[in-house]
Write an enzyme that holds these catalytic residues in place. Structure first.
Site, short mmCIF file in Angstrom:
data_model
loop_
_atom_site.label_atom_id
_atom_site.label_comp_id
_atom_site.label_asym_id
_atom_site.label_seq_id
_atom_site.Cartn_x
_atom_site.Cartn_y
_atom_site.Cartn_z
N LYS A 116 -2.17 -1.54 -3.76
CA LYS A 116 -3.05 -0.37 -3.69
C LYS A 116 -2.21 0.90 -3.79
O LYS A 116 -1.23 1.00 -3.05
CB LYS A 116 -3.82 -0.38 -2.37
CG LYS A 116 -4.76 0.80 -2.17
CD LYS A 116 -5.45 0.72 -0.84
CE LYS A 116 -6.40 1.91 -0.68
NZ LYS A 116 -7.09 1.95 0.59
N LYS A 141 0.86 -1.18 0.00
CA LYS A 141 0.00 0.00 0.00
C LYS A 141 0.89 1.23 0.00
O LYS A 141 1.69 1.43 0.92
CB LYS A 141 -0.90 0.00 1.22
CG LYS A 141 -1.82 1.21 1.27
CD LYS A 141 -2.74 1.15 2.47
CE LYS A 141 -3.65 2.37 2.53
NZ LYS A 141 -4.52 2.34 3.71
ZN ZN Z 1 -5.56 3.66 8.05
#
Ligand code: ZN
Length: 315
Positions: A241, A188
């Site tokens: 992501k 992420k």
């Molecule tokens: Zn968070």
């Protein structure tokens, strides 16, 4: 391969039916997850309808609509009425997500309910962990994340998705939850594409940013190390992501690991197309389908997307 004129790749592009016969990537609703925001009251989002906020009662109605359209899975985010320093609303037995889970579980036994596990929607400072003197404390946060994940599963979640990017959080959750699937937000990135999400989830940090724990957008080898660690700690699915600016990362993860790979087509990717379409620059449906196809082509097995409901009606 023989060269032109014997080889003419346009031969198979002549008609819709021919193109369809040789198409390599297809969109299947079974691979898509609709994120939903649950809060104290419903707040429709006219510009970004896929990012509306629902009360517990209304989220049950929305889930019924999604299920009727053929959507199989939801990802739940909670926006609590009150926030505190620790983010205690994240693991309360009658917290917003826990109440939504019980209501959804009772009405929609077949829907896959995945929950986002993080503290940023629940902390008054908006960071994803315990904050001391401006620093997010890694190890102190792990227990709170594990507690949150356990409370979600007890309330009916089928899988938990930790999104905080603390080191060791998959292991901490795995120890507390030997049975539940963990969809790890493994790679992420500290991305500029989360803006619309933070508005809806009210989770923008009040001070500082998340670059001290989320990944540097410039790195791909580091993403593979994150994935390796999460798998070793017991993750079942690895997520990348955002999706569109990170298709190379998605491809690299796909090539290296055998487990299911997920991509999160984030709020900024959705909002860019919506904004361009509203001004007449793009056709939303065509641009969305092309984006989602690209994410699948890059190697995603499953895709979290705000277009899931639209997709159900498009394909
Ligand atoms: Zn968070």
């Amino acid at each position: 391969m023989s060269a032109f004129p014997a080889t003419r790749l346009r031969r198979l592009r002549r008609t819709d039916a021919l193109r369809s016969l040789v198409r390599e990537t297809r969109l299947d609703l079974d691979d898509f997850v609709q994120p939903l925001f649950v809060g104290p009251s419903s707040v429709p989002n006219a510009e970004l309808p896929g990012m509306s906020r629902y009360s517990v009662e209304d989220v049950v109605a929305e889930a019924a609509e999604l299920a009727a359209l053929g959507v199989k899975a939801l990802l739940l985010f909670g926006i609590p009425e009150e926030k505190d320093d620790e983010g205690s609303g994240a693991w309360e037995e009658d917290g917003i997500v826990q109440r939504a889970l019980r209501a959804l579980r009772a009405e929609q036994p077949a829907l896959v309910l995945v929950t986002d596990v993080c503290l940023c929607e629940y902390t008054s400072h908006g960071h994803c962990g315990v904050l001391r003197e401006g620093e997010v404390q890694n190890d102190e946060t792990l227990d709170l994340l594990a507690r949150t994940a356990v409370s979600h599963v007890e309330a009916g979640a089928d899988a938990v998705a930790p999104s905080d990017m603390m080191d060791g959080r998959v292991g901490a959750i795995r120890e507390a939850l030997p049975e539940a699937p963990i969809v790890a937000y493994a790679a992420k990135y500290a991305s500029a594409f989360y803006g619309p999400f933070r508005d809806v989830a009210e989770s923008a940090p009040s001070e500082g940013d998340r670059r001290g724990y989320q990944m540097d957008p410039a790195n791909v080898r580091e993403a593979l190390r994150e994935c390796e660690l999460d798998l070793a700690e017991g993750a079942d699915v690895l997520m990348v992501k955002p999706a569109l600016p990170y298709l190379d990362v998605l491809r690299a993860v796909r090539e290296r690991f055998e487990c299911p790979v997920a991509a999160y087509n984030v709020s900024g990717e959705y909002a860019m197309v919506k904004a361009a379409a509203a001004r007449g620059h793009l056709d939303e449906r065509a641009a969305a389908l092309e984006s989602l196809t690209a994410i699948k082509r890059a190697g995603a097995d499953l895709v979290f997307s705000y277009w899931t409901k639209d997709l159900a009606q498009w394909i």
